[in-house]
Design a protein around this motif. Structure first.
Motif, PDB file in Angstrom:
ATOM      1  N   ILE A   1       0.839  -1.199   0.000  1.00  0.00           N
ATOM      2  CA  ILE A   1       0.000   0.000   0.000  1.00  0.00           C
ATOM      3  C   ILE A   1       0.876   1.254   0.000  1.00  0.00           C
ATOM      4  N   THR A   2       1.952   1.234   0.771  1.00  0.00           N
ATOM      5  CA  THR A   2       2.879   2.380   0.773  1.00  0.00           C
ATOM      6  C   THR A   2       3.415   2.612  -0.633  1.00  0.00           C
ATOM      7  N   GLY A   3       3.810   1.553  -1.310  1.00  0.00           N
ATOM      8  CA  GLY A   3       4.312   1.681  -2.672  1.00  0.00           C
ATOM      9  C   GLY A   3       3.278   2.264  -3.619  1.00  0.00           C
ATOM     10  N   ILE A   4       2.034   1.829  -3.474  1.00  0.00           N
ATOM     11  CA  ILE A   4       0.960   2.351  -4.323  1.00  0.00           C
ATOM     12  C   ILE A   4       0.728   3.831  -4.034  1.00  0.00           C
ATOM     13  N   ILE A   5       0.736   4.208  -2.761  1.00  0.00           N
ATOM     14  CA  ILE A   5       0.535   5.617  -2.396  1.00  0.00           C
ATOM     15  C   ILE A   5       1.646   6.480  -2.990  1.00  0.00           C
ATOM     16  N   GLN A   6       2.876   6.057  -2.839  1.00  0.00           N
ATOM     17  CA  GLN A   6       4.010   6.880  -3.257  1.00  0.00           C
ATOM     18  C   GLN A   6       4.263   6.854  -4.758  1.00  0.00           C
ATOM     19  N   ASN A   7       3.929   5.745  -5.435  1.00  0.00           N
ATOM     20  CA  ASN A   7       4.246   5.610  -6.859  1.00  0.00           C
ATOM     21  C   ASN A   7       3.031   5.597  -7.772  1.00  0.00           C
ATOM     22  N   GLY A   8       1.851   5.441  -7.196  1.00  0.00           N
ATOM     23  CA  GLY A   8       0.648   5.344  -7.998  1.00  0.00           C
ATOM     24  C   GLY A   8       0.506   3.945  -8.577  1.00  0.00           C
ATOM     25  N   LYS A   9      -0.669   3.678  -9.129  1.00  0.00           N
ATOM     26  CA  LYS A   9      -0.913   2.379  -9.771  1.00  0.00           C
ATOM     27  C   LYS A   9      -2.131   2.538 -10.670  1.00  0.00           C
ATOM     28  N   GLY A  10      -2.008   2.087 -11.900  1.00  0.00           N
ATOM     29  CA  GLY A  10      -3.121   2.227 -12.835  1.00  0.00           C
ATOM     30  C   GLY A  10      -3.442   3.694 -13.056  1.00  0.00           C
ATOM     31  N   GLN A  11      -4.688   4.064 -12.819  1.00  0.00           N
ATOM     32  CA  GLN A  11      -5.097   5.457 -12.996  1.00  0.00           C
ATOM     33  C   GLN A  11      -4.833   6.312 -11.767  1.00  0.00           C
ATOM     34  N   MET A  12      -4.436   5.691 -10.670  1.00  0.00           N
ATOM     35  CA  MET A  12      -4.145   6.463  -9.460  1.00  0.00           C
ATOM     36  C   MET A  12      -2.778   7.113  -9.579  1.00  0.00           C
ATOM     37  N   PRO A  13      -2.723   8.430  -9.390  1.00  0.00           N
ATOM     38  CA  PRO A  13      -1.423   9.106  -9.430  1.00  0.00           C
ATOM     39  C   PRO A  13      -0.672   8.918  -8.115  1.00  0.00           C
ATOM     40  N   ALA A  14       0.623   9.156  -8.144  1.00  0.00           N
ATOM     41  CA  ALA A  14       1.418   9.150  -6.911  1.00  0.00           C
ATOM     42  C   ALA A  14       0.939  10.297  -6.028  1.00  0.00           C
ATOM     43  N   VAL A  15       0.867  10.049  -4.732  1.00  0.00           N
ATOM     44  CA  VAL A  15       0.419  11.069  -3.782  1.00  0.00           C
ATOM     45  C   VAL A  15       1.657  11.722  -3.176  1.00  0.00           C
ATOM     46  N   GLN A  16       1.705  13.033  -3.210  1.00  0.00           N
ATOM     47  CA  GLN A  16       2.860  13.771  -2.705  1.00  0.00           C
ATOM     48  C   GLN A  16       2.660  14.110  -1.221  1.00  0.00           C
ATOM     49  N   ILE A  17       2.931  13.127  -0.373  1.00  0.00           N
ATOM     50  CA  ILE A  17       2.867  13.331   1.074  1.00  0.00           C
ATOM     51  C   ILE A  17       4.177  12.823   1.667  1.00  0.00           C
ATOM     52  N   PRO A  18       4.521  13.287   2.864  1.00  0.00           N
ATOM     53  CA  PRO A  18       5.745  12.792   3.501  1.00  0.00           C
ATOM     54  C   PRO A  18       5.711  11.275   3.666  1.00  0.00           C
ATOM     55  N   ALA A  19       6.873  10.652   3.617  1.00  0.00           N
ATOM     56  CA  ALA A  19       6.977   9.196   3.726  1.00  0.00           C
ATOM     57  C   ALA A  19       6.377   8.681   5.028  1.00  0.00           C
ATOM     58  N   GLU A  20       6.531   9.444   6.112  1.00  0.00           N
ATOM     59  CA  GLU A  20       5.976   9.016   7.402  1.00  0.00           C
ATOM     60  C   GLU A  20       4.454   8.944   7.335  1.00  0.00           C
ATOM     61  N   GLU A  21       3.832   9.939   6.669  1.00  0.00           N
ATOM     62  CA  GLU A  21       2.377   9.931   6.541  1.00  0.00           C
ATOM     63  C   GLU A  21       1.929   8.797   5.626  1.00  0.00           C
ATOM     64  N   ALA A  22       2.687   8.528   4.565  1.00  0.00           N
ATOM     65  CA  ALA A  22       2.344   7.428   3.658  1.00  0.00           C
ATOM     66  C   ALA A  22       2.391   6.104   4.402  1.00  0.00           C
ATOM     67  N   GLN A  23       3.403   5.904   5.222  1.00  0.00           N
ATOM     68  CA  GLN A  23       3.537   4.663   5.997  1.00  0.00           C
ATOM     69  C   GLN A  23       2.407   4.540   7.012  1.00  0.00           C
ATOM     70  N   LEU A  24       2.106   5.625   7.706  1.00  0.00           N
ATOM     71  CA  LEU A  24       1.021   5.634   8.691  1.00  0.00           C
ATOM     72  C   LEU A  24      -0.310   5.306   8.015  1.00  0.00           C
ATOM     73  N   LEU A  25      -0.564   5.923   6.886  1.00  0.00           N
ATOM     74  CA  LEU A  25      -1.793   5.678   6.139  1.00  0.00           C
ATOM     75  C   LEU A  25      -1.852   4.236   5.644  1.00  0.00           C
ATOM     76  N   ALA A  26      -0.734   3.721   5.146  1.00  0.00           N
ATOM     77  CA  ALA A  26      -0.685   2.345   4.644  1.00  0.00           C
ATOM     78  C   ALA A  26      -0.952   1.338   5.754  1.00  0.00           C
TER      79      ALA A  26
END
Length: 122
Positions: A90-115
């Motif tokens: 999920i962290t990878g998908i948030i940071q890099n995007g997947k399919g039609q989802m774009p990469a989300v520009q948030i701090p890595a700590e927030e991406a990990q917490l969200l994942a």
């Protein structure tokens, strides 16, 4: 008395040149502001702090496409995303995007917490 036809064209040319100069100076100022925002604006949130609330991070960055209740919308339903992906995926998908989802520009700590929060949704 004969009018000089070049005078109106000369005035228009001078006004045009002045307009180009003014627009150029405005553009240079905007370019500098954009560069400063790109260099330092994506690492921290607007308040300068990393959020510790995964639901707030979701609402601010994901709810527009995935729905406020995770049920989907433009993006897929995330109510059971944890049964398909682990936190690392999920962290990878948030940071890099997947399919039609774009990469989300948030701090890595927030991406990990969200994942981690999303991975618990099974």
């Amino acid at each position: 008395m004969k009018k000089n036809p070049l005078i109106p064209y000369a005035i228009i040319a001078v006004v045009g040149v002045l307009a180009v100069i003014i627009i150029s100076f405005v553009g240079v100022g905007q370019r500098d502001a954009i560069q400063q925002a790109e260099e330092g604006g994506t690492e921290q949130s607007a308040e300068g702090e990393v959020s510790t609330d995964p639901e707030a991070v979701f609402q601010a960055n994901c709810a527009a496409c995935h729905g406020a209740d995770l049920s989907g919308g433009m993006g897929p339903d995330l109510t059971t995303v944890g049964s398909k992906y682990n936190a690392e995926d999920i962290t990878g998908i948030i940071q890099n995007g997947k399919g039609q989802m774009p990469a989300v520009q948030i701090p890595a700590e927030e991406a990990q917490l969200l994942a981690e929060w999303l991975s618990e949704k099974q």
